[in-house]
Structures are given as structure tokens and as C-alpha cells.
Write a protein that holds these residues in place. Structure first.
Motif, PDB file in Angstrom:
ATOM      1  N   VAL A 102       0.796  -1.171  -0.009  1.00 40.71           N
ATOM      2  CA  VAL A 102       0.069   0.115  -0.134  1.00 40.71           C
ATOM      3  C   VAL A 102       0.851   1.073   0.036  1.00 40.71           C
ATOM      4  O   VAL A 102       1.413   1.582   1.045  1.00 40.71           O
ATOM      5  N   SER A 103       1.080   1.928  -1.000  1.00 40.61           N
ATOM      6  CA  SER A 103       1.883   2.944  -1.201  1.00 40.61           C
ATOM      7  C   SER A 103       1.358   4.287  -0.670  1.00 40.61           C
ATOM      8  O   SER A 103       0.068   4.574  -0.723  1.00 40.61           O
ATOM      9  N   GLY A 104       2.132   4.868   0.222  1.00 42.47           N
ATOM     10  CA  GLY A 104       1.938   6.208   0.793  1.00 42.47           C
ATOM     11  C   GLY A 104       1.155   6.160   2.171  1.00 42.47           C
ATOM     12  O   GLY A 104       0.608   6.989   2.744  1.00 42.47           O
ATOM     13  N   CYS A 105       0.517   4.820   2.408  1.00 43.24           N
ATOM     14  CA  CYS A 105      -0.201   4.846   3.686  1.00 43.24           C
ATOM     15  C   CYS A 105       0.498   5.110   4.853  1.00 43.24           C
ATOM     16  O   CYS A 105       1.733   4.390   5.233  1.00 43.24           O
ATOM     17  N   LYS A 106       0.273   5.830   5.937  1.00 40.93           N
ATOM     18  CA  LYS A 106       1.014   6.015   7.032  1.00 40.93           C
ATOM     19  C   LYS A 106       0.443   5.166   8.182  1.00 40.93           C
ATOM     20  O   LYS A 106       1.375   4.973   9.254  1.00 40.93           O
ATOM     21  N   ASP A 107      -0.513   4.448   7.760  1.00 42.24           N
ATOM     22  CA  ASP A 107      -1.116   3.400   8.930  1.00 42.24           C
ATOM     23  C   ASP A 107      -0.652   2.055   8.786  1.00 42.24           C
ATOM     24  O   ASP A 107      -0.337   1.381   9.986  1.00 42.24           O
ATOM     25  N   HIS A 108      -0.478   1.632   7.671  1.00 40.21           N
ATOM     26  CA  HIS A 108       0.266   0.288   7.523  1.00 40.21           C
ATOM     27  C   HIS A 108       0.917   0.297   6.120  1.00 40.21           C
ATOM     28  O   HIS A 108       0.657   0.905   5.231  1.00 40.21           O
ATOM     29  N   ASP A 109       1.627  -0.679   5.793  1.00 43.34           N
ATOM     30  CA  ASP A 109       2.284  -1.037   4.666  1.00 43.34           C
ATOM     31  C   ASP A 109       1.824  -1.861   3.579  1.00 43.34           C
ATOM     32  O   ASP A 109       2.036  -1.695   2.383  1.00 43.34           O
ATOM     33  N   HIS A 110       1.138  -2.858   4.228  1.00 45.48           N
ATOM     34  CA  HIS A 110       0.686  -4.012   3.259  1.00 45.48           C
ATOM     35  C   HIS A 110      -0.735  -4.277   3.778  1.00 45.48           C
ATOM     36  O   HIS A 110      -1.077  -4.347   5.082  1.00 45.48           O
ATOM     37  N   ILE A 111      -1.457  -5.014   2.795  1.00 44.77           N
ATOM     38  CA  ILE A 111      -2.864  -5.460   3.102  1.00 44.77           C
ATOM     39  C   ILE A 111      -2.849  -6.998   2.608  1.00 44.77           C
ATOM     40  O   ILE A 111      -2.070  -7.294   1.726  1.00 44.77           O
ATOM     41  N   HIS A 112      -3.908  -7.892   3.170  1.00 44.95           N
ATOM     42  CA  HIS A 112      -3.973  -9.303   2.863  1.00 44.95           C
ATOM     43  C   HIS A 112      -5.480  -9.003   2.274  1.00 44.95           C
ATOM     44  O   HIS A 112      -6.392  -9.044   3.072  1.00 44.95           O
ATOM     45  N   GLU A 113      -5.814  -8.922   1.253  1.00 47.86           N
ATOM     46  CA  GLU A 113      -7.067  -8.503   0.503  1.00 47.86           C
ATOM     47  C   GLU A 113      -8.116  -9.446   0.779  1.00 47.86           C
ATOM     48  O   GLU A 113      -9.064  -9.154   1.366  1.00 47.86           O
ATOM     49  N   SER A 114      -7.819 -10.721   0.669  1.00 47.50           N
ATOM     50  CA  SER A 114      -8.834 -11.675   1.088  1.00 47.50           C
ATOM     51  C   SER A 114      -9.184 -11.941   2.500  1.00 47.50           C
ATOM     52  O   SER A 114     -10.448 -12.075   2.521  1.00 47.50           O
ATOM     53  N   LEU A 115      -8.225 -11.683   3.156  1.00 48.07           N
ATOM     54  CA  LEU A 115      -8.713 -11.671   4.559  1.00 48.07           C
ATOM     55  C   LEU A 115      -8.865 -10.233   5.458  1.00 48.07           C
ATOM     56  O   LEU A 115      -9.305 -10.293   6.689  1.00 48.07           O
ATOM     57  N   GLY A 116      -8.428  -9.267   4.723  1.00 53.29           N
ATOM     58  CA  GLY A 116      -8.819  -7.983   5.169  1.00 53.29           C
ATOM     59  C   GLY A 116      -7.955  -7.574   6.374  1.00 53.29           C
ATOM     60  O   GLY A 116      -7.922  -6.584   7.295  1.00 53.29           O
ATOM     61  N   LEU A 117      -6.553  -8.329   6.447  1.00 50.83           N
ATOM     62  CA  LEU A 117      -5.575  -7.963   7.430  1.00 50.83           C
ATOM     63  C   LEU A 117      -4.669  -6.938   6.965  1.00 50.83           C
ATOM     64  O   LEU A 117      -4.307  -6.521   5.927  1.00 50.83           O
ATOM     65  N   LYS A 118      -4.291  -6.232   7.784  1.00 57.09           N
ATOM     66  CA  LYS A 118      -3.198  -4.929   7.628  1.00 57.09           C
ATOM     67  C   LYS A 118      -1.911  -5.356   8.256  1.00 57.09           C
ATOM     68  O   LYS A 118      -1.993  -5.950   9.425  1.00 57.09           O
ATOM     69  N   TYR A 119      -0.881  -5.140   7.713  1.00 55.64           N
ATOM     70  CA  TYR A 119       0.243  -5.122   7.878  1.00 55.64           C
ATOM     71  C   TYR A 119       1.337  -4.222   7.985  1.00 55.64           C
ATOM     72  O   TYR A 119       1.108  -3.287   7.204  1.00 55.64           O
ATOM     73  N   ASP A 120       2.400  -4.162   9.073  1.00 56.30           N
ATOM     74  CA  ASP A 120       3.180  -3.028   9.005  1.00 56.30           C
ATOM     75  C   ASP A 120       4.645  -3.777   9.341  1.00 56.30           C
ATOM     76  O   ASP A 120       4.761  -4.363  10.069  1.00 56.30           O
ATOM     77  N   GLN A 121       5.471  -3.281   8.253  1.00 58.07           N
ATOM     78  CA  GLN A 121       6.860  -3.626   8.157  1.00 58.07           C
ATOM     79  C   GLN A 121       7.721  -2.777   9.092  1.00 58.07           C
ATOM     80  O   GLN A 121       7.881  -1.706   9.076  1.00 58.07           O
ATOM     81  N   LYS A 122       8.825  -3.560   9.967  1.00 55.26           N
ATOM     82  CA  LYS A 122       9.586  -2.706  10.750  1.00 55.26           C
ATOM     83  C   LYS A 122      10.766  -3.601  10.711  1.00 55.26           C
ATOM     84  O   LYS A 122      10.846  -4.749  10.624  1.00 55.26           O
ATOM     85  N   CYS A 123      11.827  -2.789  10.746  1.00 56.98           N
ATOM     86  CA  CYS A 123      13.270  -3.561  10.389  1.00 56.98           C
ATOM     87  C   CYS A 123      13.972  -3.684  11.928  1.00 56.98           C
ATOM     88  O   CYS A 123      13.789  -2.858  12.816  1.00 56.98           O
TER      89      CYS A 123
END
Length: 160
Positions: free
Chosen positions: A55-76
Motif C-alpha cells: 500500500v503506497s503512501g499509507c501512514k497506518d500500514h504497509d501491506h494488506i491481505h485483501e482476501s482476509l482484510g488484514l493490515k500489516y506494518d513492516q519494521k526493521c
């Protein structure tokens, strides 16, 4: 590859990291900064895990799992540890807000990417609420890194 929570995935980027005429050690030095690596990993994770959509430009999360509706945030995870509180709470002069931290953590799955041994990268998906309960200040210290990742490998071997 299918996403499994609490499983450690290992990838080796040897020979695939480059920028212009820089040598490998220079590229690795630059990518060892999580602020830099995050931009690349966020875009690369869907190649390893096709269930994810960046998800480009989103400040709340980086990825989604469309079929499950889950939100992911990547951290190093770097040599300074891993900070998984909202970015607005990281940096000089910024303050930790427990209420906002818990609110965000409870809605997310964190993708913890260990870049401390580049070009080797470890990736683990962790439930945000569980992670926040274990690390209530939003920080996993570097000295806890080996235990954090090896304990998950042991779980994988037992259930594997």
C-alpha cells in the motif's frame, strides 16, 4: 510462500543487491539503516509473500491481505533493535503514547525484518497485540534479538 505467523523465514540476497557502480559492501552499509531498507523491503515482501499487497503512501500500514482484510506494518530489526511503535513516536523530541501505541498494535500484524546480517534477511510475522503485550514500550532490544528469532525457530522445529 504462504504466510505463517511466528515462523522465521530466511532469505539470502547475496548477489542481488546493487546500485550503479557501488561495490557490495557499500550497498550493504547503506541498506543496514532500517530507514533505507524499509523502502526496499516493503516493495519486495509481496514478491516473497504473494498474499501481501503493498500500500503506497499509507501512514497506518504497509501491506494488506485483501482476501482476509488484514493490515500489516513492516519494521526493521537493526543493530539498534526494533522499534515497532508508530513512526510519529520515534525520533528526537517525540514521545511514546501508550494508548495510541496499543490502539495501532491491536489492529496490525507486524512484519519484523532482521537486517543485522545483510545480505541475509530474516522475516517473521507477529500479531501486534501479542507483540505489544510482550514488549509494552514498543521496543525489542538488540540483546534480545537472538532469543526473539531462535525461540521462534524452536517452535517451528517442534511443530514443523
Amino acid at each position: 510462500m504462504k504466510i505463517k505467523h511466528n515462523k522465521v523465514y530466511e532469505f539470502n540476497l547475496q548477489g542481488s543487491l546493487s546500485f550503479g557502480d557501488l561495490n557490495d559492501s557499500s550497498v550493504i552499509e547503506v541498506l543496514s539503516d532500517g530507514r533505507v531498507s524499509s523502502h526496499f523491503l516493503e516493495r519486495h515482501l509481496p514478491l516473497w509473500f504473494p498474499e501481501l499487497k503493498f500500500v503506497s503512501g499509507c501512514k497506518d500500514h504497509d501491506h494488506i491481505h485483501e482476501s482476509l482484510g488484514l493490515k500489516y506494518d513492516q519494521k526493521c530489526f537493526t543493530r539498534r533493535g526494533c522499534r515497532f511503535m508508530p513512526s510519529s513516536m520515534i525520533g528526537a523530541g517525540r514521545k511514546f503514547n501508550e494508548e495510541k501505541f496499543l490502539e495501532k498494535s491491536n489492529k496490525l500484524i507486524y512484519i519484523i525484518c532482521d537486517i543485522t546480517e545483510l545480505p541475509k534477511v530474516q522475516v517473521m510475522f507477529k500479531d501486534g497485540a501479542t507483540l505489544a503485550q510482550k514488549y509494552p514500550n514498543g521496543v525489542i532490544h538488540f540483546k534480545e534479538r537472538e532469543r526473539f528469532f531462535s525461540s521462534q525457530k524452536m517452535v517451528d522445529m517442534q511443530h514443523g
